[in-house]
Scaffold this active site. Structure first.
Site, mmCIF file in Angstrom:
data_model
loop_
_atom_site.group_PDB
_atom_site.id
_atom_site.type_symbol
_atom_site.label_atom_id
_atom_site.label_comp_id
_atom_site.label_asym_id
_atom_site.label_seq_id
_atom_site.Cartn_x
_atom_site.Cartn_y
_atom_site.Cartn_z
ATOM 1 N N ASP A 102 70.223 80.234 72.547
ATOM 2 C CA ASP A 102 70.669 79.623 73.672
ATOM 3 C C ASP A 102 70.378 78.144 73.887
ATOM 4 O OD1 ASP A 102 71.761 81.113 76.828
ATOM 5 O OD2 ASP A 102 71.397 78.808 76.720
ATOM 6 N N SER A 153 88.391 86.384 77.558
ATOM 7 C CA SER A 153 88.396 86.289 78.943
ATOM 8 C C SER A 153 90.027 86.289 79.421
ATOM 9 C CB SER A 153 87.989 84.873 79.505
ATOM 10 O OG SER A 153 88.547 84.790 80.816
ATOM 11 N N TYR A 203 89.745 76.210 78.589
ATOM 12 C CA TYR A 203 88.937 77.430 78.741
ATOM 13 C C TYR A 203 89.790 78.650 77.998
ATOM 14 C CZ TYR A 203 86.091 81.253 80.433
ATOM 15 O OH TYR A 203 85.051 82.294 80.261
ATOM 16 N N LYS A 245 89.777 80.786 74.777
ATOM 17 C CA LYS A 245 89.633 82.134 74.840
ATOM 18 C C LYS A 245 90.816 83.137 74.375
ATOM 19 C CE LYS A 245 85.591 82.660 77.204
ATOM 20 N NZ LYS A 245 84.468 83.025 76.140
ATOM 21 N N ARG A 299 75.844 82.976 86.777
ATOM 22 C CA ARG A 299 76.084 81.941 87.396
ATOM 23 C C ARG A 299 77.550 81.055 87.002
ATOM 24 N NH1 ARG A 299 72.732 77.490 83.325
ATOM 25 N NH2 ARG A 299 74.319 77.925 81.651
#
Ligand code: NAI
Length: 300
Positions: free
Chosen positions: A39, A153, A166, A170, A201
């Site tokens: 990470d 996604s 995004y 994806k 988050r």
């Protein structure tokens, strides 16, 4: 039937310092895998960074009696991808499973999107998955085994306002997954993708009244099964949300096939039939689409 265990396996989870990745990393360790928790440790938009997010998850794994190492490299460069895979080799001598999960958001309606917003999101989600998978893939080919799980996604599969960068990344991961599946099949290497919906988050401002159902740990069981050597799936995309698991697929309508002249006007005239979803097929590769074409032309 026996529980699904990962004794002797090594799993890399990118973006494993929080959210979904943390749940995957913990569960791999509970089930016996040794884990590289990668990470960058930045904010949800990708700014900043510290290895401490990954280290905190490693400590949680160690407290459970598991084995893990932390890695703080960014997935978004070829060197970062190599360093992440190397940390698995250095610590555990092998890699068996790669879960590409790291991600950031830079949402903006498309007409206001900057080059920086486009590049950073595609670099982390799409190129990042290729960069981490590439060095692992070379090992998978040598060992004739390996599993890749990409995190797609519904923002890409179905399209979501404000997420052109995004969504493109994806959906790109779906293409990547399918090509990996085709290239890996003969060597016992599998690749699949998930399209999760979970309260993290990243989504805390978006999910409204659904949020309570959507614990991130309810995504992880799908990842565990896809990662397990007993799972037959290859090149597929599964939706997971709050305990509901389903399969996305690409369908092709029967369409129309004109032997004679084809013009813009014949396309217009055929439009309802072209779009008619009755009798659609789900080709698993280009050859299956070609077989349909040949049969339409009466040559199949
Ligand atoms: P999150 O923000 O909690 O987790 C993403 C993690 O990736 C963070 O810990 C972050 O530090 C790390 N990361 C970001 N850039 C990185 C980089 N360059 N290198 C290494 N690590 C990096 O969010 P969440 O929800 O857990 O997201 C995990 C994945 O699931 C993402 O790929 C996201 O796009 C995807 N996803 C999540 C959905 C949801 O409903 N939460 C919906 C669809 C997809």
């Amino acid at each position: 039937m026996a529980d699904l265990g990962f004794d002797g396996k090594v799993a890399i989870v990118t973006g494993g310092g929080g959210g979904l990745g943390r749940e995957h990393a913990l569960e791999f360790a509970r089930r016996g895998a040794r884990v590289v928790v990668n990470d960058l440790g930045g904010a949800v938009d990708g700014t900043g960074g510290s290895v401490s997010a990954a280290q905190a998850v490693v400590q949680e794994i160690e407290a459970l009696g598991g084995e893990a190492v932390a890695n703080g490299d960014s997935v978004a460069s070829i060197a970062g991808g190599e360093a992440i895979v190397q940390s698995a080799i250095d610590a555990f001598g092998q890699v068996d499973i790669v879960v590409n999960n790291a991600g950031i958001l830079r949402d903006k309606s498309f007409h206001n999107m900057t080059d920086e917003q486009i590049t950073s999101v595609i670099d982390v989600h799409l190129k990042g998955a290729l960069y981490v998978t590439l060095p692992a893939w070379k090992l998978f080919r040598e060992q004739n085994s390996g599993v890749v799980i990409n995190t797609s996604s519904n923002s890409g599969l179905l399209g979501n306002f404000g997420q052109a960068n995004y969504g493109a990344a994806k959906m790109g991961l779906v293409g990547f997954t399918r090509v990996l599946a085709a290239e890996g099949a003969k060597r016992g290497i599998r690749a699949n993708a998930i399209a999760p919906v979970a309260l993290t988050r990243m989504t805390e401002d978006l999910l409204g009244s659904m949020a309570e159902q959507l614990e991130p740990k309810r995504i992880t069981p799908l990842v565990m099964y896809l990662a397990h050597e007993s799972c037959p799936a290859n090149g597929q995309v599964y939706s997971a949300a709050g305990g509901t698991i389903a399969k996305f697929f690409v369908g092709l309508t029967q369409g129309t096939s004109r032997g004679g002249e084809i013009t813009a006007e014949t396309v217009r005239d055929d439009w309802d039939e072209i779009n008619n979803e009755d009798g659609y097929i789900v080709p698993q590769n280009p050859a299956e689409e070609f077989a349909k074409l040949l049969s339409n032309w009466g040559v199949g």
